[in-house]
Write a protein that holds these residues in place. Structure first.
Motif, mmCIF file in Angstrom:
data_model
loop_
_atom_site.group_PDB
_atom_site.id
_atom_site.type_symbol
_atom_site.label_atom_id
_atom_site.label_comp_id
_atom_site.label_asym_id
_atom_site.label_seq_id
_atom_site.Cartn_x
_atom_site.Cartn_y
_atom_site.Cartn_z
ATOM 1 N N SER A 11 0.864 -1.200 0.000
ATOM 2 C CA SER A 11 0.000 0.000 0.000
ATOM 3 C C SER A 11 0.893 1.239 0.000
ATOM 4 C CB SER A 11 -0.854 0.004 1.272
ATOM 5 O OG SER A 11 0.008 -0.028 2.409
ATOM 6 N N GLY A 12 0.281 2.394 -0.212
ATOM 7 C CA GLY A 12 1.047 3.643 -0.164
ATOM 8 C C GLY A 12 1.080 4.316 -1.529
ATOM 9 N N PHE A 13 1.518 5.588 -1.538
ATOM 10 C CA PHE A 13 1.553 6.352 -2.799
ATOM 11 C C PHE A 13 2.911 6.235 -3.469
ATOM 12 C CE2 PHE A 13 -2.496 8.345 -3.273
ATOM 13 C CZ PHE A 13 -3.070 8.218 -2.031
ATOM 14 N N GLU A 14 3.173 7.103 -4.394
ATOM 15 C CA GLU A 14 4.391 6.983 -5.209
ATOM 16 C C GLU A 14 5.644 6.965 -4.323
ATOM 17 O OE1 GLU A 14 1.834 9.011 -5.732
ATOM 18 O OE2 GLU A 14 2.430 11.079 -6.145
ATOM 19 N N THR A 15 5.604 7.692 -3.197
ATOM 20 C CA THR A 15 6.766 7.722 -2.300
ATOM 21 C C THR A 15 7.114 6.324 -1.793
ATOM 22 O OG1 THR A 15 5.476 9.579 -1.421
ATOM 23 C CG2 THR A 15 7.650 9.254 -0.495
ATOM 24 N N THR A 16 6.064 5.537 -1.481
ATOM 25 C CA THR A 16 6.265 4.179 -0.948
ATOM 26 C C THR A 16 6.465 3.188 -2.089
ATOM 27 O OG1 THR A 16 4.595 4.897 0.665
ATOM 28 C CG2 THR A 16 5.352 2.640 0.827
ATOM 29 N N ALA A 17 5.803 3.450 -3.232
ATOM 30 C CA ALA A 17 5.902 2.535 -4.383
ATOM 31 C C ALA A 17 7.342 2.482 -4.878
ATOM 32 C CB ALA A 17 4.974 3.010 -5.493
ATOM 33 N N VAL A 18 8.076 3.590 -4.720
ATOM 34 C CA VAL A 18 9.474 3.627 -5.172
ATOM 35 C C VAL A 18 10.307 2.596 -4.407
ATOM 36 C CG1 VAL A 18 11.528 5.041 -4.925
ATOM 37 C CG2 VAL A 18 9.528 5.971 -6.049
ATOM 38 N N ALA A 19 9.998 2.436 -3.101
ATOM 39 C CA ALA A 19 10.750 1.450 -2.295
ATOM 40 C C ALA A 19 10.438 0.039 -2.800
ATOM 41 C CB ALA A 19 10.360 1.597 -0.825
ATOM 42 N N THR A 20 9.171 -0.225 -3.121
ATOM 43 C CA THR A 20 8.798 -1.543 -3.662
ATOM 44 C C THR A 20 9.515 -1.764 -4.994
ATOM 45 O OG1 THR A 20 6.608 -1.194 -2.655
ATOM 46 C CG2 THR A 20 6.807 -3.000 -4.242
ATOM 47 N N ALA A 21 9.584 -0.727 -5.813
ATOM 48 C CA ALA A 21 10.262 -0.852 -7.117
ATOM 49 C C ALA A 21 11.737 -1.200 -6.902
ATOM 50 C CB ALA A 21 10.137 0.459 -7.891
ATOM 51 N N ALA A 22 12.390 -0.506 -5.950
ATOM 52 C CA ALA A 22 13.824 -0.744 -5.712
ATOM 53 C C ALA A 22 14.053 -2.194 -5.293
ATOM 54 C CB ALA A 22 14.336 0.202 -4.625
ATOM 55 N N VAL A 23 13.157 -2.719 -4.473
ATOM 56 C CA VAL A 23 13.301 -4.101 -3.990
ATOM 57 C C VAL A 23 13.115 -5.091 -5.143
ATOM 58 C CG1 VAL A 23 11.910 -5.812 -2.740
ATOM 59 C CG2 VAL A 23 12.785 -3.783 -1.553
ATOM 60 N N LEU A 24 12.151 -4.812 -6.031
ATOM 61 C CA LEU A 24 11.894 -5.741 -7.134
ATOM 62 C C LEU A 24 13.044 -5.730 -8.144
ATOM 63 C CD1 LEU A 24 8.056 -5.220 -7.708
ATOM 64 C CD2 LEU A 24 9.211 -7.273 -6.847
ATOM 65 N N LEU A 25 13.785 -4.611 -8.192
ATOM 66 C CA LEU A 25 14.920 -4.514 -9.111
ATOM 67 C C LEU A 25 16.191 -5.120 -8.498
ATOM 68 C CD1 LEU A 25 14.220 -0.892 -10.382
ATOM 69 C CD2 LEU A 25 14.215 -2.978 -11.799
ATOM 70 N N ASP A 26 16.061 -5.618 -7.263
ATOM 71 C CA ASP A 26 17.215 -6.170 -6.536
ATOM 72 C C ASP A 26 17.078 -7.690 -6.458
ATOM 73 O OD1 ASP A 26 19.543 -5.975 -5.113
ATOM 74 O OD2 ASP A 26 18.546 -5.702 -3.140
ATOM 75 N N ASP A 27 16.476 -8.291 -7.438
ATOM 76 C CA ASP A 27 16.027 -9.699 -7.573
ATOM 77 C C ASP A 27 15.768 -10.383 -6.236
ATOM 78 O OD1 ASP A 27 18.704 -11.055 -7.083
ATOM 79 O OD2 ASP A 27 19.159 -9.968 -8.925
ATOM 80 N N PRO A 28 14.592 -10.133 -5.693
ATOM 81 C CA PRO A 28 14.197 -10.798 -4.439
ATOM 82 C C PRO A 28 13.985 -12.295 -4.670
ATOM 83 C CG PRO A 28 12.339 -9.587 -5.372
ATOM 84 C CD PRO A 28 13.532 -9.292 -6.249
ATOM 85 N N PRO A 29 13.843 -13.106 -3.596
ATOM 86 C CA PRO A 29 13.673 -14.565 -3.761
ATOM 87 C C PRO A 29 12.403 -14.902 -4.538
ATOM 88 C CG PRO A 29 13.361 -13.894 -1.456
ATOM 89 C CD PRO A 29 13.874 -12.703 -2.181
ATOM 90 N N ASP A 30 12.348 -16.115 -5.108
ATOM 91 C CA ASP A 30 11.220 -16.490 -5.972
ATOM 92 C C ASP A 30 9.919 -16.664 -5.197
ATOM 93 O OD1 ASP A 30 12.753 -16.337 -8.145
ATOM 94 O OD2 ASP A 30 13.362 -18.453 -8.142
ATOM 95 N N ASN A 31 9.999 -16.935 -3.866
ATOM 96 C CA ASN A 31 8.736 -17.140 -3.122
ATOM 97 C C ASN A 31 8.126 -15.801 -2.681
ATOM 98 O OD1 ASN A 31 10.896 -16.656 -1.376
ATOM 99 N ND2 ASN A 31 9.905 -17.740 0.325
ATOM 100 N N PHE A 32 8.762 -14.683 -3.103
ATOM 101 C CA PHE A 32 8.270 -13.342 -2.754
ATOM 102 C C PHE A 32 7.418 -12.802 -3.897
ATOM 103 C CE2 PHE A 32 8.295 -9.279 -0.732
ATOM 104 C CZ PHE A 32 8.405 -8.328 -1.720
ATOM 105 N N SER A 33 6.230 -12.251 -3.578
ATOM 106 C CA SER A 33 5.444 -11.614 -4.653
ATOM 107 C C SER A 33 4.734 -10.397 -4.078
ATOM 108 C CB SER A 33 4.416 -12.600 -5.230
ATOM 109 O OG SER A 33 3.441 -12.922 -4.249
#
Lengths: 346, 78, 382
Positions: free
Chosen positions: C145-167
């Motif tokens: 949840s959250g707006f663009e400020t928080t979505a950026v953190a989610t984007a950074a994590v997804l670009l850091d190849d998280p484990p496969d069981n994470f979605s």
């Protein structure tokens, strides 16, 4: 005026354990129904005070009980053992019984709990009893299956004798509100230890028996001390709401005068949690007649556990049962915690 | 909608791309992948959910205060 | 606050300056040729700042500062909460920000699902959610949840190849489009906007320029300390009184005109804007942020068939149709005009966005028992 709306859910959830309106409603609707009435001049369940009081001739026998569940069991500034003793000793002191006769301690232990850990917790129980000038005279031990509870639960009961009972009611407009030290330390110290938050801080719990300090204040203030409450679960906010509700007065608090540690303010800002709803385990809230306030404040400040004590507000006639916070920029109604304290992002 | 808290960078870990930041006496590790500029000890950052989203130039804080005083002066004149 | 804090954090909470700014606000509202003057802020953190410092009681009576749809908690729509609750009840482990735990879906919140035995972890950061996923081999869904400020953190994590069981079950939102909706509401009385400083730290203040041209309403970007909020409102009232439609940045220590370009690039590489319903308002074109196809591998909606219909066995509450949050947010109604207010809709059984949010207009009116006015509660001797 809608205040603590009565809570009628079919199931008991976490919000009933935060020390706020929901818990008080639960006690009223279920626990106190048809129980606890000891007749004129005694204090029973219905009063929902920090303990019960039974008249014995011209004195009172005060009884109080408390269960302790804390994670982690050992935390900066103390452990579940120190918490169990201080919690009950402080509740007795909040009724005016500052010389506890004796305590009981019942333990429920999880199958597989470490013996070494149990010994060190009992070491701190011994140390806290000594500090409070009392001892444990009886108890009980149960062991439950692994995974059926979180390590250890302690229940302590305390008894004491006093000539004069101090309740958490009886306040009138003009009475002053005093806190014996910095607010929010215990709750936020526990929150800061949660490893995944990775906070590095010297913030420690304030857990300590404060009966000696309260005794010194009662000797100085005498009948001028009208109400006493320890701001544990639900923090200063819940303590003030109970005092305001039971006395039928409004309370106005001057927020800048509330003592707060820098670390508590910092952890509160970082996690979006208001220190005024965070638990304290070594503090008390006093309701004092105006003429006795200065004397009581000096007496408390003369004790090491009370050196940061401050007068933070007063009772008014308007909005009985409500607590108004004068922030220095404006004012707002202080709200009580809803459920457990959670970090916020918004 | 976004709780942002300013803090002072105390140490930077280049290979983990993180900084140790002091928030009024409480230290916390903060990730730098989203920050708008490289940071060095002594800089200020704005933290949101454990990420630095802005390097705050100290003089900007002073400038904002000057802006408020300017507002007050204008408001007084009207 | 340690006084020697070089950032002079204390300075932004200096009551003397605050009183001076408040007097300036009083004069500006008095000089406006009509009353009340209605302005809107679109940010939960602005409402938190206004509430926490008690500014609402200090605002001039003829100034209406209305809380718009800016708090991710209260605008996350029922279907999004239902998706998270349905997954939790299907036995999937959910990690979520604390704000979302008690937000009600059609029949339950995540907290209710947890009380039923579902695995729900509250996290302070998306980084923690990834750490949880690393410590287990079962699936871990992050309710984002959250707006663009928080979505950026989610984007950074997804670009850091998280484990496969994470979605990621994205309920992220994007603010600028909803300002269009509120500005275009037929009889809205809103004359200017206070824009959120931390979202603008990412997007930059330029993102509001097209809006100002189109609607002729001034926008001031403001921070979250008491002085920031008061100074932002003073600047906004000056623009309103002068009839100037401009974008002004009253938070230069964090906001620039272009914003954090690097963060924007990460955001739009991972997310795409799409239309969606915001609770209590309407369909907001481009208001929701969903994962792009390249990140389908981490998209919960692609990885699971989410059976939320089981939650709709109780007919979706007809109450929602009677809820007036949209009008309340547009400044054309107040909570007492709504039939549900204080009856079916209370802090414990919230229906619309303004009652769900800890600082929503209806929540505040319910707590204060009417228009929040504490002027009578003055202390005698300090």
């Amino acid at each position: 005026m809608t205040r603590n709306a009565r809570f009628i859910d079919e199931r008991i959830t976490l919000k009933y354990g935060t020390g706020g309106g929901a818990m008080r409603a639960l006690i009223e609707q279920i626990f106190a129904k048809g129980l606890g009435d000891l007749g004129e001049g005694n204090i029973g369940l219905a009063a929902m005070d920090d303990g019960a009081a039974i008249r014995l001739g011209d004195r009172y026998l005060v009884i109080t009980t408390d269960s302790h569940v804390v994670q982690p069991i050992v935390f900066p500034g103390g452990d579940i053992g120190k918490l169990a003793v201080a919690g009950t000793v402080n509740d007795l002191a909040m009724m005016g019984a500052t010389d506890p006769l004796a305590l009981t301690c019942a333990a429920i232990v999880e199958d597989g709990f470490s013996r070494e850990m149990l010994k060190s917790i009992w070491e701190s129980i011994r140390a806290s009893c000594e500090e409070a000038g009392t001892t444990i005279v009886t108890g009980d031990t149960k062991v439950m299956g692994h995974g059926e509870l979180d390590g250890l639960v302690l229940n302590t009961t305390g008894v004491g004798i006093t000539d004069r009972i101090v309740t958490d009611a009886g306040l009138e407009p003009g009475d002053q509100i005093l806190v014996t030290g910095t607010m929010g330390d215990h709750g936020l110290a526990i929150m800061a230890t949660r490893n995944e938050l990775a906070l590095e801080t010297e913030l420690v719990s304030d857990v300590a028996p404060i009966n000696a300090m309260v005794r010194r204040a009662l000797e100085a203030g005498g009948d001028g001390i009208i109400a006493l409450k320890d701001p544990t679960r639900g923090g200063l906010s819940s303590a003030l709401h109970e005092m305001a509700e039971k006395s039928g007065v409004g309370i106005v608090i001057d927020e800048p005068s509330i003592p707060l540690r820098d670390e508590v303010r910092a952890v509160g800002e970082l996690l979006g949690i208001d220190p005024l709803v965070s638990a304290n385990e070594g503090k008390a809230v006093f309701g004092v007649r105006p003429e006795s306030a200065a004397g009581v404040l000096d007496a408390i400040r003369s004790h090491p556990l009370g050196r940061n004590a401050a007068i933070v507000g007063e009772c008014v006639a308007e909005r009985p049962g409500f607590v108004v916070l004068d922030t220095g920029f404006g004012s707002r109604l202080l709200s009580e915690a809803e459920g457990e304290l959670l970090p916020r992002i918004c | 909608m976004c709780l942002g808290v300013p803090g002072k960078v105390v140490d930077v870990d280049r290979d983990r791309n993180t900084a140790t930041v002091d928030f009024w006496g409480v230290k916390k590790e903060v990730r730098l992948e989203v920050c708008d500029a490289p940071v060095a000890p002594g800089d200020y950052i704005l933290n949101h959910v454990g990420f630095a989203i802005r390097r705050i130039p100290p003089e900007e804080a002073v400038e904002t205060l000057a802006l408020y005083d300017e507002l007050l002066r204008l408001a007084d004149d009207q | 606050m340690r006084p020697n804090d070089a950032l002079q954090q204390l300075k932004f909470r200096d009551p003397v300056r605050a009183r001076a700014l408040r007097d300036a606000l009083e004069r500006l509202v008095w000089r406006a040729d009509h009353a009340p003057v209605s302005v809107m802020h679109v940010c939960g953190s602005h409402e938190q700042a206004i509430a926490k410092f008690g500014l609402r009681a200090a605002f001039p009576r003829d100034l209406q500062v209305i809380m718009g749809p800016g708090c991710p908690v209260c605008v996350t729509d029922v279907p999004e909460v239902d998706e998270a609750v349905a997954l939790a009840k299907q036995g999937v482990r959910i990690a979520s920000y604390g704000d979302m735990l008690r937000v009600p879906g059609t029949s339950q919140s995540l907290a209710d699902a947890k009380a039923d035995g579902a695995q729900v972890d509250v996290v302070y950061s998306v980084t923690q959610a990834v750490d949880l996923a690393r410590d287990t081999d079962e699936e871990l869904v992050f309710f984002a949840s959250g707006f663009e400020t928080t979505a950026v953190a989610t984007a950074a994590v997804l670009l850091d190849d998280p484990p496969d069981n994470f979605s990621v079950l994205s309920a992220h939102k994007y603010i600028p489009p909803v300002m269009e909706i509120v500005a275009e509401m037929p009889e809205t009385k809103i004359e200017g906007f206070l824009a959120a400083g931390h979202a603008a730290t990412i997007t930059g203040s330029a993102v509001f320029e097209k809006f100002v041209e189109r609607h002729g309403l001034p926008v001031v970007v403001a921070g979250f300390e008491p002085l920031d909020v008061l100074a932002g409102l003073v600047r906004l009232l000056e623009l309103i009184n002068a009839g100037e439609a401009k974008v002004e940045n009253a938070y230069p220590r964090c906001v620039t005109r272009e914003g954090n370009a690097h963060a924007q690039e990460l955001l739009w590489r991972v997310f795409r804007p799409t239309g969606g319903r915001w609770r209590g308002i309407a369909h907001v074109p481009n208001g929701n942020l969903r994962l792009r196809d390249e990140f389908a591998h981490y998209d919960t909606r692609k990885r699971f068939t989410i059976d939320a219909s089981a939650l709709w066995s109780y007919a979706p509450p007809k109450l929602v149709q009677q809820c007036q949050c949209g009008d309340i947010m547009a400044g054309i109604a107040s909570p007492s005009d709504c039939a549900l207010f204080g009856n079916e809709c209370t802090p414990d059984t919230p229906v619309g966005a303004c009652m769900v949010s800890a600082e929503g207009t209806c929540k505040i009116w319910h707590q204060y028992g009417g228009h929040p006015d504490l002027s009578s509660m003055k202390r005698g001797v300090a």
